[in-house]
Design an enzyme around this catalytic site. Structure first.
Site, PDB file in Angstrom:
ATOM      1  N   HIS A  21      30.661  67.759 -21.499  1.00 32.73           N
ATOM      2  CA  HIS A  21      29.468  68.127 -20.706  1.00 32.73           C
ATOM      3  C   HIS A  21      28.277  68.463 -21.628  1.00 32.73           C
ATOM      4  O   HIS A  21      27.792  69.597 -21.657  1.00 32.73           O
ATOM      5  CB  HIS A  21      29.788  69.323 -19.778  1.00 32.73           C
ATOM      6  CG  HIS A  21      28.831  69.459 -18.632  1.00 32.73           C
ATOM      7  ND1 HIS A  21      29.212  69.879 -17.384  1.00 32.73           N
ATOM      8  CD2 HIS A  21      27.489  69.248 -18.548  1.00 32.73           C
ATOM      9  CE1 HIS A  21      28.146  69.922 -16.588  1.00 32.73           C
ATOM     10  NE2 HIS A  21      27.093  69.533 -17.275  1.00 32.73           N
TER      11      HIS A  21
ATOM     12  N   ARG B  29      19.826  56.991  -1.535  1.00 34.67           N
ATOM     13  CA  ARG B  29      19.677  57.245  -0.099  1.00 34.67           C
ATOM     14  C   ARG B  29      18.384  56.625   0.415  1.00 34.67           C
ATOM     15  O   ARG B  29      18.331  56.074   1.498  1.00 34.67           O
ATOM     16  CB  ARG B  29      19.647  58.751   0.170  1.00 34.67           C
ATOM     17  CG  ARG B  29      21.009  59.347   0.387  1.00 34.67           C
ATOM     18  CD  ARG B  29      20.877  60.838   0.482  1.00 34.67           C
ATOM     19  NE  ARG B  29      20.050  61.358  -0.619  1.00 34.67           N
ATOM     20  CZ  ARG B  29      19.617  62.608  -0.705  1.00 34.67           C
ATOM     21  NH1 ARG B  29      19.910  63.466   0.250  1.00 34.67           N
ATOM     22  NH2 ARG B  29      18.902  63.024  -1.737  1.00 34.67           N
TER      23      ARG B  29
ATOM     24  N   ARG C 127      28.080  64.572 -12.191  1.00 38.72           N
ATOM     25  CA  ARG C 127      29.103  65.569 -11.889  1.00 38.72           C
ATOM     26  C   ARG C 127      30.436  64.837 -11.684  1.00 38.72           C
ATOM     27  O   ARG C 127      30.474  63.791 -11.014  1.00 38.72           O
ATOM     28  CB  ARG C 127      28.772  66.345 -10.614  1.00 38.72           C
ATOM     29  CG  ARG C 127      27.767  67.456 -10.789  1.00 38.72           C
ATOM     30  CD  ARG C 127      28.283  68.620 -11.648  1.00 38.72           C
ATOM     31  NE  ARG C 127      27.308  69.695 -11.738  1.00 38.72           N
ATOM     32  CZ  ARG C 127      26.382  69.791 -12.700  1.00 38.72           C
ATOM     33  NH1 ARG C 127      26.309  68.891 -13.654  1.00 38.72           N
ATOM     34  NH2 ARG C 127      25.543  70.805 -12.702  1.00 38.72           N
TER      35      ARG C 127
ATOM     36  N   GLU D   7      36.444  70.721 -14.540  1.00 36.33           N
ATOM     37  CA  GLU D   7      36.136  71.240 -15.894  1.00 36.33           C
ATOM     38  C   GLU D   7      36.580  72.680 -16.048  1.00 36.33           C
ATOM     39  O   GLU D   7      36.394  73.459 -15.111  1.00 36.33           O
ATOM     40  CB  GLU D   7      34.621  71.143 -16.151  1.00 36.33           C
ATOM     41  CG  GLU D   7      34.168  69.729 -16.317  1.00 36.33           C
ATOM     42  CD  GLU D   7      32.653  69.601 -16.479  1.00 36.33           C
ATOM     43  OE1 GLU D   7      31.983  70.585 -16.816  1.00 36.33           O
ATOM     44  OE2 GLU D   7      32.157  68.492 -16.252  1.00 36.33           O
TER      45      GLU D   7
ATOM     46  N   ILE E 279      16.495  61.393 -13.196  1.00 34.36           N
ATOM     47  CA  ILE E 279      17.353  60.956 -14.305  1.00 34.36           C
ATOM     48  C   ILE E 279      17.689  59.469 -14.166  1.00 34.36           C
ATOM     49  O   ILE E 279      17.618  58.717 -15.145  1.00 34.36           O
ATOM     50  CB  ILE E 279      18.627  61.825 -14.394  1.00 34.36           C
ATOM     51  CG1 ILE E 279      18.241  63.286 -14.689  1.00 34.36           C
ATOM     52  CG2 ILE E 279      19.592  61.293 -15.464  1.00 34.36           C
ATOM     53  CD1 ILE E 279      19.390  64.285 -14.655  1.00 34.36           C
TER      54      ILE E 279
HETATM   55  C1  8YV Z   1      23.609  72.022 -17.673  1.00 35.07           C
HETATM   56  C2  8YV Z   1      23.733  70.231 -15.887  1.00 35.07           C
HETATM   57  O1  8YV Z   1      24.057  72.153 -18.951  1.00 35.07           O
HETATM   58  O2  8YV Z   1      21.653  71.180 -15.288  1.00 35.07           O
HETATM   59  C3  8YV Z   1      22.664  70.615 -14.933  1.00 35.07           C
HETATM   60  O3  8YV Z   1      22.841  70.302 -13.729  1.00 35.07           O
HETATM   61  O4  8YV Z   1      24.607  69.561 -15.552  1.00 35.07           O
HETATM   62  C4  8YV Z   1      23.793  70.596 -17.300  1.00 35.07           C
HETATM   63  O5  8YV Z   1      23.041  69.724 -18.026  1.00 35.07           O
HETATM   64  C5  8YV Z   1      24.326  72.996 -16.801  1.00 35.07           C
HETATM   65  O6  8YV Z   1      24.229  72.721 -15.464  1.00 35.07           O
HETATM   66  C6  8YV Z   1      23.850  74.383 -17.032  1.00 35.07           C
HETATM   67  O7  8YV Z   1      24.145  75.223 -15.937  1.00 35.07           O
END
Ligand code: 8YV
Length: 332
Positions: free
Chosen positions: A294, A185, A247, A276, A165
């Site tokens: 989210h 890292r 996160r 959350e 990402i």
């Molecule tokens: C998801 C996310 O919607 O995949 C991930 O790690 O943060 C999100 O985009 C979510 O985790 C679904 O469980």
């Protein structure tokens, strides 16, 4: 005629796209959650007692208490999501439970949302849009000095976590004329650094002090919990912005709220939060914060692809093969 092989009992904790649920019904003995009511910890324990495969999401805490009460038939947790911080991986491993996730298929969507926040915060997108809908605002027309934000082009973007990402964010950022910097890292291979025109910072502290925009793109692990601690957040320039689509736990949210309030950080674009669905109210009250619920991977295409990955992992496992997206603690 030989008996058809027994279909595994797969318990899915949340409602998934129709097409995914239909396929799961065809392939497995699928117990679905059609009304999407999140499962309590007690309900998760009950599910773990009988399921052969559990399909949780980010909203389910598959902790030691749940896993230690799981029945011996539970052999696979096929997480619907890439982040696996909702699962106690050590306990799963000790109990011989395989864990899989859904990497790769939400990279571009999450990078798009990151870029949207990188643009939205300095350019005051949500402030402007909200204002037009407020009847009390009574917009009188254009003015040369009104609603001024800050330029993106030429600014320094510091990406924390240069995995899939982070790199997809870097590609977009280059197209917007941002200078890409990163902390990770491991340093990326030279060829990738060149392609992304990215500058590596071994010291996160030093990078933080010099960036105009910080983007958090690393997973939440024990090592990254509050990586952006009170001390580190204070290293940022008062004119700098911070964006988080990874996160909430990676940032000390209360400290971020305090620094935003005192003007020590110019703005924040937050798609994720530490507790959350609770959000520090000071963040929501600030016009310099763009907060989203989210939504980083919330496209229908993304969610169908995630479901497809979950199905492939379960099917491979049920057929006696190693599922392609096994999570190893060491790789986090
Ligand atoms: C998801 C996310 O919607 O995949 C991930 O790690 O943060 C999100 O985009 C979510 O985790 C679904 O469980």
């Amino acid at each position: 005629m030989p008996n058809a092989p027994k279909k595994p009992l797969v318990i899915v904790t949340r409602k998934l796209p129709e097409i995914v649920e239909t396929r799961m019904r065809e392939l497995f003995n699928a117990r679905l959650n059609l009304d999407d009511t999140p499962l309590s910890q007690a309900a998760l324990v009950e599910a773990a007692k009988v399921a052969e495969v559990l399909v949780p999401t980010v909203t389910d805490r598959i902790d030691r208490a749940v896993l230690s009460q799981a029945g011996p038939q539970l052999k696979l947790i096929a997480n619907f999501g890439t982040g696996v911080d909702n699962i106690d991986l050590d306990t799963a491993r000790n109990r011989g439970i395989t864990v899989t996730n859904t990497p790769g298929v939400l990279t571009e969507d999450t990078a798009d949302m990151t870029m949207a926040l990188i643009l939205a915060v300095p350019r005051r997108l949500v402030e402007g849009a909200t204002l037009l809908r407020d009847p009390r605002a009574n917009w009188g027309g254009w003015s040369p000095t009104w609603m001024l934000g800050h330029r993106i082009f030429g600014k320094r973007l510091g990406i924390i976590g240069m995995g899939r990402i982070g790199q997809a964010v870097a590609r977009r950022a280059v197209a917007f004329g941002l200078q890409v910097h990163y902390h990770n890292r491991r340093r990326l291979p030279e060829a990738v650094e060149q392609e992304l025109d990215a500058t590596y910072w071994d010291s996160l502290d030093q990078m933080l002090a010099r960036m105009d925009i910080i983007s958090v793109n690393c997973p939440h692990t024990p090592a990254t919990y509050h990586l952006l601690s009170a001390r580190r957040l204070k290293l940022m320039k008062p004119t700098a912005y911070i964006v988080n689509t990874a996160r909430g736990e990676v940032i000390d949210e209360n400290e971020l709220a305090r620094l935003m309030e005192s003007g020590a950080i110019a703005g924040a674009g937050l798609d994720v939060f530490e507790n959350e669905p609770a959000i520090n109210p000071k963040l929501l009250a600030s016009p310099r914060v763009v907060a989203l619920p989210h939504m980083g991977s919330a496209t229908i295409e993304g969610r169908v692809d995630m479901g497809e990955k979950v199905i492939i992992n379960i099917k491979a496992f049920a057929d006696g093969h190693a599922p392609p997206d096994r999570v190893h603690v060491a790789m986090l």
